[in-house]
Design a protein around this motif. Structure first.
Motif, short mmCIF file in Angstrom:
data_model
loop_
_atom_site.label_atom_id
_atom_site.label_comp_id
_atom_site.label_asym_id
_atom_site.label_seq_id
_atom_site.Cartn_x
_atom_site.Cartn_y
_atom_site.Cartn_z
N LEU A 137 4.29 -9.50 -6.74
CA LEU A 137 4.14 -9.06 -8.13
C LEU A 137 4.15 -7.54 -8.23
N TRP A 138 3.58 -6.87 -7.24
CA TRP A 138 3.56 -5.41 -7.26
C TRP A 138 4.98 -4.85 -7.23
N LYS A 139 5.86 -5.48 -6.47
CA LYS A 139 7.24 -5.00 -6.40
C LYS A 139 7.92 -5.08 -7.75
N ARG A 140 7.59 -6.10 -8.53
CA ARG A 140 8.23 -6.30 -9.83
C ARG A 140 7.53 -5.56 -10.96
N MET A 141 6.20 -5.43 -10.88
CA MET A 141 5.43 -4.95 -12.03
C MET A 141 4.53 -3.76 -11.72
N GLY A 142 4.60 -3.27 -10.49
CA GLY A 142 3.72 -2.17 -10.12
C GLY A 142 3.88 -0.93 -10.96
N HIS A 143 5.07 -0.73 -11.52
CA HIS A 143 5.30 0.47 -12.33
C HIS A 143 4.38 0.52 -13.54
N ALA A 144 3.98 -0.65 -14.06
CA ALA A 144 3.07 -0.67 -15.21
C ALA A 144 1.68 -0.18 -14.80
N PHE A 145 1.27 -0.45 -13.57
CA PHE A 145 0.00 0.04 -13.05
C PHE A 145 0.09 1.52 -12.72
N GLU A 146 1.18 1.93 -12.11
CA GLU A 146 1.35 3.33 -11.74
C GLU A 146 1.37 4.22 -12.97
N ALA A 147 1.91 3.70 -14.07
CA ALA A 147 1.94 4.48 -15.32
C ALA A 147 0.54 4.75 -15.84
N ALA A 148 -0.42 3.88 -15.43
CA ALA A 148 -1.82 4.08 -15.84
C ALA A 148 -2.62 4.78 -14.74
N GLY A 149 -1.95 5.19 -13.67
CA GLY A 149 -2.63 5.88 -12.58
C GLY A 149 -3.43 4.96 -11.68
N VAL A 150 -3.07 3.67 -11.64
CA VAL A 150 -3.82 2.68 -10.85
C VAL A 150 -2.99 2.27 -9.64
N LYS A 151 -3.60 2.36 -8.46
CA LYS A 151 -2.91 1.98 -7.23
C LYS A 151 -3.72 0.91 -6.49
N PRO A 152 -3.05 0.10 -5.68
CA PRO A 152 -3.74 -0.98 -4.97
C PRO A 152 -4.65 -0.47 -3.86
N VAL A 153 -5.74 -1.21 -3.66
CA VAL A 153 -6.55 -1.04 -2.45
C VAL A 153 -6.37 -2.25 -1.54
N MET A 154 -5.78 -3.31 -2.08
CA MET A 154 -5.47 -4.51 -1.31
C MET A 154 -4.20 -5.12 -1.88
N SER A 155 -3.31 -5.57 -1.00
CA SER A 155 -2.07 -6.21 -1.42
C SER A 155 -1.97 -7.57 -0.73
N ILE A 156 -2.27 -8.62 -1.47
CA ILE A 156 -2.30 -9.97 -0.92
C ILE A 156 -0.88 -10.40 -0.55
N GLY A 157 -0.72 -10.79 0.70
CA GLY A 157 0.60 -11.19 1.18
C GLY A 157 1.45 -10.04 1.67
N ALA A 158 0.87 -8.85 1.78
CA ALA A 158 1.65 -7.68 2.20
C ALA A 158 1.93 -7.71 3.68
N GLY A 159 3.11 -7.23 4.05
CA GLY A 159 3.45 -7.04 5.45
C GLY A 159 3.08 -5.63 5.88
N PRO A 160 3.23 -5.31 7.15
CA PRO A 160 2.84 -4.00 7.66
C PRO A 160 3.61 -2.84 7.02
N GLU A 161 4.79 -3.14 6.45
CA GLU A 161 5.60 -2.08 5.86
C GLU A 161 5.22 -1.76 4.42
N GLU A 162 4.29 -2.51 3.83
CA GLU A 162 3.99 -2.36 2.41
C GLU A 162 3.26 -1.06 2.07
N GLY A 163 2.47 -0.56 2.98
CA GLY A 163 1.75 0.68 2.69
C GLY A 163 0.35 0.47 2.17
N TYR A 164 -0.01 -0.80 1.86
CA TYR A 164 -1.35 -1.12 1.40
C TYR A 164 -1.90 -2.23 2.28
N PRO A 165 -3.21 -2.26 2.53
CA PRO A 165 -3.76 -3.29 3.42
C PRO A 165 -3.64 -4.69 2.82
#
Length: 552
Positions: A137-165
């Motif tokens: 979902l972050w790949k598709r909709m993360g821009h809406a969060f970034e526009a509000a200055g919100v970044k992940p502290v956890m990314s469920i299902g993320a691989g090592p290349e994602e940049g978030y735990p």
């Protein structure tokens, strides 16, 4: 730490100690003292992220919640910080939401079907500091969060290349012990956004009390037909992480010591497969259309599925046809309890229409009449006219359903005027038009404020009209809900074309979809020469609905 106990005062007390508090974060821990190794949460294959978390016991859930809570507190987040979420159904996501509450923070899950600009606005209003998200979902909709200055502290299902735990990396070094946090039952642990009757959905404040009272209220009906309440195996396939439904379908069964089976798709074969494999006893069917898809799946493959353990099925949003119910009864336990509910984010203890109790009324009137039954004992409700007069004893007279209950929202965050308006005269005003029938049962007639309720979501007709009227071929647009078996109401746009313009239905729908959420986008375009209007130019939408009904 010295124990503080008040043995002097009778009023204004605060049960906020670990030994006497009411907190949604403590539900799992209590069950570790009785049935620690019993499975409490099971994910269907489509809701499974990491297979090792697809089935968790009460002990495992308790420890995972504590690890996420301690991980969040290790970030140095102040008390009541808002933690946003962008997650579909999964055990990792839902336990993370409960962990936010246990850490004394406020979960702010965003509806993944909302338009990006609405999500950004909501995050800004909530002043969210960080987020827990699904990697896809972050790949598709993360821009809406970034526009509000919100970044992940956890990314469920993320691989090592994602940049978030990932979920597991986030909790890896965290303690399984309870965090040391003071919590009171009236504290707000979650904020859910309504789908919106304007461009800005309201931020509904949910307390621990609201969650507990709602859960206990609904689980009374869910356990019918069972010898013991902890034998409950409840299945849900509608959104739980960002929808009020989890107070019913997640917290309710857990308070009874039962088991919840959680999927992502209310599709017939997926539902039938889960009911068969997990011996489901209670099914939240969602809309009647979802129930009918289940029936068809079993009819198509009668030897593949077994619904004989189902003792309770309930649904919402629209009436269930008697013919469909008759088919379902032949597939389930002999004394199936079936009921319809209606509620809203602000108060979801609901009216219930128990079909077994009102069989003759149901067979005589459904599905043409949308009986919603009686308010449950946890809910005081009547129908009031515009002047605040109680319409009890006046069958057939339309008014607004109003509510009082201990299972109630705490207000709209930072919107005192909307809160006061909703709670005027000491009742929550639902915005729904009801009537009493001759027996005192309630019938839902229509929506106030031209809300379209489609697939369990509220759609602002004003917002949709504003988008449609930006199309170069559209002079005027009026959006209404048309009864529909699948959606409850289908978003339908009546269009008056500009002089000389030709209306291309597919092009207009595509234009709208670019700017609206999927559930907001019209499913049908109806060209018209003109609209019925008042002297002041206001469109008479009830006449539009009647015209569309005649042409159906």
């Amino acid at each position: 730490m010295e124990l503080e106990i008040d043995v002097e005062n009778f009023r204004n007390r605060r049960n906020n100690q670990r030994w006497n508090r009411m907190s949604v974060g403590d539900i799992f821990e209590r069950l570790t003292w009785s049935t620690p190794d019993k499975e409490c949460l099971i994910a269907t294959p489509d809701a499974t992220v990491n297979p090792k978390h697809a089935r968790v016991t009460y002990r495992q859930a308790h420890e995972l919640v504590n690890q996420v809570a301690n991980g969040l507190l290790a970030l140095g987040l102040p008390d009541a910080s808002r933690v946003a979420m962008l997650c579909d159904n999964s055990i990792e996501a839902w336990l993370s939401k409960i962990a936010i509450a246990k850490a004394g923070l406020v979960a702010t899950p965003m509806n993944v079907m909302m338009a990006p600009d609405i999500i950004t606005d909501g995050l800004q209003r909530m002043e969210a500091t960080c987020a827990i998200v699904d990697a896809d979902l972050w790949k598709r909709m993360g821009h809406a969060f970034e526009a509000a200055g919100v970044k992940p502290v956890m990314s469920i299902g993320a691989g090592p290349e994602e940049g978030y735990p990932s979920f597991d990396n986030f909790i890896a070094d965290q303690s399984i012990e309870d965090p040391d946090v003071t919590i009171h039952s009236d504290d707000v642990w979650e904020v859910l956004f309504t789908s919106g009757t304007t461009a800005k959905p309201k931020a509904v404040m949910i307390s621990h009390t609201y969650a507990y009272m709602t859960g206990y209220n609904h689980v009374l009906s869910m356990t019918r037909g069972l010898d013991h309440e902890n034998e409950l195996r409840a299945a849900t396939f509608t959104p739980m992480t960002f929808h009020i439904g989890d107070l019913l379908m997640m917290i309710g069964p857990l308070l009874a010591g039962g088991t919840v089976i959680m999927g992502r798709k209310p599709e017939g074969h997926a539902m039938a497969q889960a009911c068969t494999r997990e011996a489901v006893t209670c099914l939240w069917g969602g809309s009647p259309q979802f129930v009918e898809s289940l029936i068809k799946a079993v009819e198509d493959s009668p030897t593949a599925y077994d619904l004989s353990n189902v003792t309770v099925m309930f649904y919402g949003w629209a009436p269930l046809a008697p013919g469909s119910l008759a088919k379902l009864r032949r597939m389930t336990a002999p004394k199936l309890s079936v009921y319809g509910i209606i509620g809203q984010t602000e108060c979801v203890v609901c009216h219930c229409f128990h079909i077994n109790q009102h069989r003759d009324t149901y067979l005589r009137n459904a599905p043409a009449v949308n009986h919603v039954g009686l308010p449950v004992p946890m809910l005081a409700s009547t129908v009031m006219d515009a002047d605040g007069n109680d319409l009890r004893g006046q069958p057939g007279v339309q008014g607004e359903a109003v509510y009082r209950s201990p299972a109630m929202f705490s207000g709209y965050y930072r919107d005192p005027e909307a809160t006061k308006e909703a709670l005027k005269d000491g009742w929550l005003h639902s915005g729904d038009s009801f009537v009493y029938d001759e027996q005192g049962l309630r019938i839902m007639v229509d929506r106030y404020k031209d809300i379209v309720k489609s697939g369990g979501e509220n759609v602002s007709s004003i917002r949709v009209e504003a988008v449609l009227q930006q199309h170069p071929s559209v002079a005027r647009a009026a959006v209404v809900g048309v009864p529909d078996d699948r959606w409850g109401e289908m978003v339908t746009a009546c269009i008056v074309a500009k002089p000389g313009a030709t209306l291309d239905e597919d092009a207009i729908i595509a234009f709208a979809r670019e700017q609206l959420a999927g559930f907001e986008t019209p499913k049908r375009i109806v060209p018209m020469e003109s609209f019925p209007e008042t002297v002041g130019g206001k469109i008479l939408k009830y006449k539009l609905r009647a015209t569309l009904a005649e042409g159906a």
